[in-house]
Design an enzyme around this catalytic site. Sequence first.
Site, PDB file in Angstrom:
ATOM      1  N   GLN A  51      34.002  43.785  -6.369  1.00 34.78           N
ATOM      2  CA  GLN A  51      35.053  43.192  -5.540  1.00 34.78           C
ATOM      3  C   GLN A  51      34.558  42.140  -4.556  1.00 34.78           C
ATOM      4  O   GLN A  51      35.300  41.713  -3.674  1.00 34.78           O
ATOM      5  CB  GLN A  51      35.850  44.271  -4.787  1.00 34.78           C
ATOM      6  CG  GLN A  51      36.597  45.231  -5.712  1.00 34.78           C
ATOM      7  CD  GLN A  51      37.507  44.491  -6.695  1.00 34.78           C
ATOM      8  OE1 GLN A  51      38.404  43.781  -6.288  1.00 34.78           O
ATOM      9  NE2 GLN A  51      37.263  44.656  -7.986  1.00 34.78           N
TER      10      GLN A  51
ATOM     11  N   ARG B 200      49.434  40.907  15.255  1.00 34.94           N
ATOM     12  CA  ARG B 200      50.001  41.953  16.109  1.00 34.94           C
ATOM     13  C   ARG B 200      48.942  42.625  16.982  1.00 34.94           C
ATOM     14  O   ARG B 200      49.280  43.364  17.900  1.00 34.94           O
ATOM     15  CB  ARG B 200      50.744  42.990  15.251  1.00 34.94           C
ATOM     16  CG  ARG B 200      52.075  42.482  14.727  1.00 34.94           C
ATOM     17  CD  ARG B 200      52.751  43.465  13.803  1.00 34.94           C
ATOM     18  NE  ARG B 200      52.183  43.433  12.453  1.00 34.94           N
ATOM     19  CZ  ARG B 200      52.642  44.157  11.438  1.00 34.94           C
ATOM     20  NH1 ARG B 200      53.683  44.968  11.619  1.00 34.94           N
ATOM     21  NH2 ARG B 200      52.095  44.060  10.246  1.00 34.94           N
ATOM     22  N   GLN B 201      47.675  42.355  16.685  1.00 35.86           N
ATOM     23  CA  GLN B 201      46.587  42.878  17.516  1.00 35.86           C
ATOM     24  C   GLN B 201      46.083  41.762  18.433  1.00 35.86           C
ATOM     25  O   GLN B 201      44.950  41.312  18.330  1.00 35.86           O
ATOM     26  CB  GLN B 201      45.461  43.416  16.636  1.00 35.86           C
ATOM     27  CG  GLN B 201      45.887  44.567  15.731  1.00 35.86           C
ATOM     28  CD  GLN B 201      44.721  45.137  14.949  1.00 35.86           C
ATOM     29  OE1 GLN B 201      43.643  45.377  15.478  1.00 35.86           O
ATOM     30  NE2 GLN B 201      44.938  45.356  13.655  1.00 35.86           N
TER      31      GLN B 201
ATOM     32  N   HIS C 139      53.005  35.776  15.847  1.00 35.78           N
ATOM     33  CA  HIS C 139      53.627  36.923  16.513  1.00 35.78           C
ATOM     34  C   HIS C 139      53.560  36.793  18.028  1.00 35.78           C
ATOM     35  O   HIS C 139      54.488  37.169  18.735  1.00 35.78           O
ATOM     36  CB  HIS C 139      52.934  38.212  16.065  1.00 35.78           C
ATOM     37  CG  HIS C 139      53.536  39.454  16.658  1.00 35.78           C
ATOM     38  ND1 HIS C 139      54.825  39.860  16.379  1.00 35.78           N
ATOM     39  CD2 HIS C 139      53.036  40.363  17.531  1.00 35.78           C
ATOM     40  CE1 HIS C 139      55.084  40.981  17.052  1.00 35.78           C
ATOM     41  NE2 HIS C 139      54.021  41.301  17.759  1.00 35.78           N
TER      42      HIS C 139
ATOM     43  N   LYS D   7      65.309  49.418  22.966  1.00 36.52           N
ATOM     44  CA  LYS D   7      64.893  50.677  22.340  1.00 36.52           C
ATOM     45  C   LYS D   7      63.927  51.421  23.255  1.00 36.52           C
ATOM     46  O   LYS D   7      63.087  50.827  23.931  1.00 36.52           O
ATOM     47  CB  LYS D   7      64.249  50.408  20.972  1.00 36.52           C
ATOM     48  CG  LYS D   7      63.018  49.524  20.995  1.00 36.52           C
ATOM     49  CD  LYS D   7      62.580  49.163  19.594  1.00 36.52           C
ATOM     50  CE  LYS D   7      61.365  48.225  19.628  1.00 36.52           C
ATOM     51  NZ  LYS D   7      61.040  47.672  18.313  1.00 36.52           N
TER      52      LYS D   7
ATOM     53  N   ARG E  11      61.239  54.779  23.347  1.00 38.97           N
ATOM     54  CA  ARG E  11      60.472  55.699  22.511  1.00 38.97           C
ATOM     55  C   ARG E  11      60.023  56.906  23.321  1.00 38.97           C
ATOM     56  O   ARG E  11      59.539  56.761  24.436  1.00 38.97           O
ATOM     57  CB  ARG E  11      59.234  55.009  21.927  1.00 38.97           C
ATOM     58  CG  ARG E  11      59.527  53.773  21.078  1.00 38.97           C
ATOM     59  CD  ARG E  11      58.226  53.161  20.575  1.00 38.97           C
ATOM     60  NE  ARG E  11      58.428  51.871  19.947  1.00 38.97           N
ATOM     61  CZ  ARG E  11      58.685  51.695  18.654  1.00 38.97           C
ATOM     62  NH1 ARG E  11      58.776  52.744  17.868  1.00 38.97           N
ATOM     63  NH2 ARG E  11      58.851  50.486  18.155  1.00 38.97           N
TER      64      ARG E  11
ATOM     65  N   ASP F 215      64.107  38.126  14.286  1.00 39.28           N
ATOM     66  CA  ASP F 215      62.768  38.631  14.626  1.00 39.28           C
ATOM     67  C   ASP F 215      61.740  37.892  13.779  1.00 39.28           C
ATOM     68  O   ASP F 215      62.098  37.126  12.873  1.00 39.28           O
ATOM     69  CB  ASP F 215      62.684  40.138  14.388  1.00 39.28           C
ATOM     70  CG  ASP F 215      61.688  40.830  15.320  1.00 39.28           C
ATOM     71  OD1 ASP F 215      60.961  40.113  16.043  1.00 39.28           O
ATOM     72  OD2 ASP F 215      61.620  42.076  15.313  1.00 39.28           O
TER      73      ASP F 215
ATOM     74  N   THR G 184      58.154  47.966   7.978  1.00 39.13           N
ATOM     75  CA  THR G 184      58.764  49.093   7.257  1.00 39.13           C
ATOM     76  C   THR G 184      60.284  49.103   7.392  1.00 39.13           C
ATOM     77  O   THR G 184      60.956  49.910   6.750  1.00 39.13           O
ATOM     78  CB  THR G 184      58.217  50.433   7.782  1.00 39.13           C
ATOM     79  OG1 THR G 184      58.502  50.542   9.178  1.00 39.13           O
ATOM     80  CG2 THR G 184      56.705  50.516   7.567  1.00 39.13           C
ATOM     81  N   ALA G 185      60.835  48.233   8.225  1.00 36.88           N
ATOM     82  CA  ALA G 185      62.286  48.024   8.389  1.00 36.88           C
ATOM     83  C   ALA G 185      63.004  49.183   9.077  1.00 36.88           C
ATOM     84  O   ALA G 185      64.232  49.183   9.152  1.00 36.88           O
ATOM     85  CB  ALA G 185      62.959  47.730   7.047  1.00 36.88           C
TER      86      ALA G 185
END
Length: 339
Positions: A47, A105-106, A139, A204, A206, A230, A235-236
């Site tokens: 690989q 995103r990081q 992002h 939202k 959490r 967005d 994962t929606a």
Amino acid sequence: MPAMTEPKLIAGNANRPLAHAISRRMSMHRGMNVEPIKARVERFNDQEIFVEVYENVRGEDMYIIQSTSNPANDNLMELLIITDALKRSSADRITAVIPYFGYARQDRRAKARTPISAKLVANLLTEAGVDRVLTLDLHAAQIQGFFDIPVDNLYAAPIFSLDIMHHFRDKLGELMVVSPDVGGVARAREIAQRIKAPLAIVDKRREKPGEIAEMTVIGDVSGKTCIIVDDICDTAGTLCKAAQTLVDNGATEVHAYITHGVLSGPAIDRVESSVMKSLVITDSIEPSDLVRSARNIRIVPTAPMFAQAILNIWNGTSVSSLFELETLGPIYEGLYHTE
């Protein structure tokens, strides 16, 4: 000062259909054939990635088209190795065209003892020999500052605005743009201003990571056709729950415009079984067959915008001009009619 050589493209394996679509658009603009140069990008049995460029690139202005989407690590290594091959072949300038910038995103340390992987990726690209980056809807906008080289961050908002004004032209007065969280308000407001629609927010909360305990709609969406805006749909789960919350609060229809359709795991099933009438994504990530066949997922092309951006960079003219509908509209002429 305009370049004397023609721009040359090279495509990685992440999104070849987009690379060829960009080359076709550039060929139309230039009035001459602009094809990705001949090269092989393949893997050994263990690989390891191997790249061989079959054409002379000495002194050329090169554009590598490669999203760093799933598999992110393989596609990132391809991009780095292609860059190294071009650099060692004496290419004059190397621009990495990254429609989807993985690891974005990081972009900060959310907890102790965690990496800032987006900065690491920026360092890798620069050290490999990339001279400029062209990407779409980062992002986090501050990632541009992670680089010590020029970064052109294009926006999907103008394309989405054209699409909305075309598909909802008979009920523009009924539209409400919705941000699915407080952090995305600026992105949603951009489209709301372009189509002259009001803005609402889904707040939202959490109880623990990965689990949304409560969603609250800030704004009156009753009787409105809601458009969720967005940059990434993974994962929606959040998107589908936000759509249901809007319907529960009186919205007549819910649609979503998301730049990067990561759509991993159960995402496609969730979208198809949700209350959303449509999910509109771009082709920044190559859509799978399941995505293309989903009943309520639609794909808008980015090739016209990327082709024009590459030509503007090559010719030393403005890339930010593509942020305006007056400039982008003619590029998408024939696809959208807003009057």
